[in-house]
Scaffold this active site. Structure first.
Site, PDB file in Angstrom:
ATOM      1  N   HIS A   1       0.835  -1.203   0.000  1.00  0.00           N
ATOM      2  CA  HIS A   1       0.000   0.000   0.000  1.00  0.00           C
ATOM      3  C   HIS A   1       0.876   1.262   0.000  1.00  0.00           C
ATOM      4  O   HIS A   1       0.594   2.218  -0.713  1.00  0.00           O
ATOM      5  CB  HIS A   1      -0.877   0.053   1.260  1.00  0.00           C
ATOM      6  CG  HIS A   1      -1.933  -1.001   1.348  1.00  0.00           C
ATOM      7  ND1 HIS A   1      -2.100  -1.795   2.464  1.00  0.00           N
ATOM      8  CD2 HIS A   1      -2.903  -1.397   0.480  1.00  0.00           C
ATOM      9  CE1 HIS A   1      -3.127  -2.612   2.279  1.00  0.00           C
ATOM     10  NE2 HIS A   1      -3.628  -2.415   1.090  1.00  0.00           N
TER      11      HIS A   1
ATOM     12  N   LYS B   1     -16.333  -6.867   6.041  1.00  0.00           N
ATOM     13  CA  LYS B   1     -15.233  -7.812   6.237  1.00  0.00           C
ATOM     14  C   LYS B   1     -14.991  -7.955   7.724  1.00  0.00           C
ATOM     15  O   LYS B   1     -15.345  -7.087   8.486  1.00  0.00           O
ATOM     16  CB  LYS B   1     -13.931  -7.236   5.646  1.00  0.00           C
ATOM     17  CG  LYS B   1     -13.787  -7.312   4.165  1.00  0.00           C
ATOM     18  CD  LYS B   1     -12.438  -6.708   3.827  1.00  0.00           C
ATOM     19  CE  LYS B   1     -12.120  -6.785   2.361  1.00  0.00           C
ATOM     20  NZ  LYS B   1     -10.825  -6.163   2.065  1.00  0.00           N
TER      21      LYS B   1
ATOM     22  N   ARG C   1      -2.414  -6.092  -8.207  1.00  0.00           N
ATOM     23  CA  ARG C   1      -1.476  -7.206  -8.133  1.00  0.00           C
ATOM     24  C   ARG C   1      -1.798  -8.158  -9.270  1.00  0.00           C
ATOM     25  O   ARG C   1      -2.895  -8.114  -9.824  1.00  0.00           O
ATOM     26  CB  ARG C   1      -1.596  -7.914  -6.779  1.00  0.00           C
ATOM     27  CG  ARG C   1      -0.976  -7.119  -5.651  1.00  0.00           C
ATOM     28  CD  ARG C   1      -1.515  -7.537  -4.318  1.00  0.00           C
ATOM     29  NE  ARG C   1      -2.930  -7.237  -4.233  1.00  0.00           N
ATOM     30  CZ  ARG C   1      -3.656  -7.385  -3.141  1.00  0.00           C
ATOM     31  NH1 ARG C   1      -3.107  -7.831  -2.033  1.00  0.00           N
ATOM     32  NH2 ARG C   1      -4.948  -7.081  -3.124  1.00  0.00           N
TER      33      ARG C   1
ATOM     34  N   SER D   1      -3.157  -7.817   2.967  1.00  0.00           N
ATOM     35  CA  SER D   1      -3.426  -7.650   4.401  1.00  0.00           C
ATOM     36  C   SER D   1      -3.951  -8.952   4.978  1.00  0.00           C
ATOM     37  O   SER D   1      -3.562  -9.363   6.074  1.00  0.00           O
ATOM     38  CB  SER D   1      -4.459  -6.543   4.637  1.00  0.00           C
ATOM     39  OG  SER D   1      -3.976  -5.323   4.150  1.00  0.00           O
TER      40      SER D   1
HETATM   41  P1  ADP Z   1      -9.922  -3.236  -0.304  1.00  0.00           P
HETATM   42  O1  ADP Z   1     -10.620  -3.899   0.835  1.00  0.00           O
HETATM   43  O2  ADP Z   1     -10.595  -2.025  -0.835  1.00  0.00           O
HETATM   44  O3  ADP Z   1      -9.446  -4.156  -1.395  1.00  0.00           O
HETATM   45  P2  ADP Z   1      -7.198  -3.110   0.588  1.00  0.00           P
HETATM   46  O4  ADP Z   1      -6.730  -2.357   1.766  1.00  0.00           O
HETATM   47  O5  ADP Z   1      -7.108  -4.588   0.645  1.00  0.00           O
HETATM   48  O6  ADP Z   1      -8.663  -2.600   0.388  1.00  0.00           O
HETATM   49  O7  ADP Z   1      -6.465  -2.593  -0.712  1.00  0.00           O
HETATM   50  C1  ADP Z   1      -6.590  -1.272  -1.169  1.00  0.00           C
HETATM   51  C2  ADP Z   1      -5.999  -1.178  -2.567  1.00  0.00           C
HETATM   52  O8  ADP Z   1      -4.603  -1.456  -2.513  1.00  0.00           O
HETATM   53  C3  ADP Z   1      -6.585  -2.163  -3.591  1.00  0.00           C
HETATM   54  O9  ADP Z   1      -6.613  -1.537  -4.856  1.00  0.00           O
HETATM   55  C4  ADP Z   1      -5.593  -3.298  -3.594  1.00  0.00           C
HETATM   56  O10 ADP Z   1      -5.601  -3.995  -4.815  1.00  0.00           O
HETATM   57  C5  ADP Z   1      -4.295  -2.521  -3.401  1.00  0.00           C
HETATM   58  N1  ADP Z   1      -3.241  -3.341  -2.814  1.00  0.00           N
HETATM   59  C6  ADP Z   1      -3.317  -4.142  -1.741  1.00  0.00           C
HETATM   60  N2  ADP Z   1      -2.131  -4.755  -1.500  1.00  0.00           N
HETATM   61  C7  ADP Z   1      -1.292  -4.345  -2.480  1.00  0.00           C
HETATM   62  C8  ADP Z   1       0.076  -4.649  -2.831  1.00  0.00           C
HETATM   63  N3  ADP Z   1       0.792  -5.516  -2.127  1.00  0.00           N
HETATM   64  N4  ADP Z   1       0.612  -4.031  -3.903  1.00  0.00           N
HETATM   65  C9  ADP Z   1      -0.132  -3.174  -4.638  1.00  0.00           C
HETATM   66  N5  ADP Z   1      -1.429  -2.849  -4.381  1.00  0.00           N
HETATM   67  C10 ADP Z   1      -1.999  -3.434  -3.316  1.00  0.00           C
END
Ligand code: ADP
Length: 164
Positions: free
Chosen positions: A17, A41, A90, A128
């Protein structure tokens, strides 16, 4: 002024992130990291905790601010005066979901564009949810998260050993 929103659950924020935030901060005048308040979630961290950890993780980026929100993402985009939604992609798994979301948001507000940044190869396997599983199992996740998150995870998951 080009303002963008990078929305997510950030439960917790990872180095993946932070990498996306860093690169988006270089593309836009202002970037707001929006911590979604009520995702459907099971969350490990409260909204307050997630906001606090994201703030610490991006404190080195002067044009980045962090806010919690609970309305529809396109509504929050308008509220902060932004025109862009930033998301991270990803390999494989993210594409269909992100594409659907981008098309839906475009329908809801054609003025708003979604900008997807490809994950850094070094971080693209980090999610996460996976790192929470590893941390809950006692694995070391320090290389996947900012230091403040490593400390917070240890505190959150610490279970004192039972005596007798
Ligand atoms: P959500 O619940 O909205 O998917 P996340 O916190 O899981 O929220 O992710 C927010 C954004 O960051 C999403 O677009 C996700 O694809 C991206 N993201 C999560 N992990 C990574 C990573 N390791 N590298 C690049 N982008 C990521």
């Amino acid at each position: 002024m080009r303002i963008a929103l990078y929305p997510g659950s950030f439960d917790p924020v990872t180095r993946g992130h932070v990498d996306i935030a860093q690169r988006a901060a270089a593309l836009f005048d202002q970037l707001v990291l929006g911590v979604f308040d009520t995702p459907a979630k099971n969350l490990l961290f409260t909204t307050e905790e997630r906001v606090d950890l994201v703030k610490q993780a991006v404190s080195h980026l002067p044009n980045v601010t962090v806010r919690a929100y609970s309305c529809l993402t396109v509504e929050f985009v308008k509220e902060i005066g932004a025109k862009f939604i930033v998301r991270g992609l990803r390999m494989g798994s993210d594409f269909e979901r992100e594409f659907d979301m981008a098309l839906m948001n475009q329908r809801l507000d054609p003025q708003i564009d979604t900008v997807c940044l490809m994950s850094n190869a070094e971080y693209q396997f980090i999610s996460s949810s996976l790192l929470k599983e590893v941390a809950e199992g006692g694995g070391n996740v320090n290389v996947f998260v900012p230091e403040c998150v490593a400390v917070a995870l240890k505190k959150k998951l610490f279970r004192p050993a039972k005596t007798s």
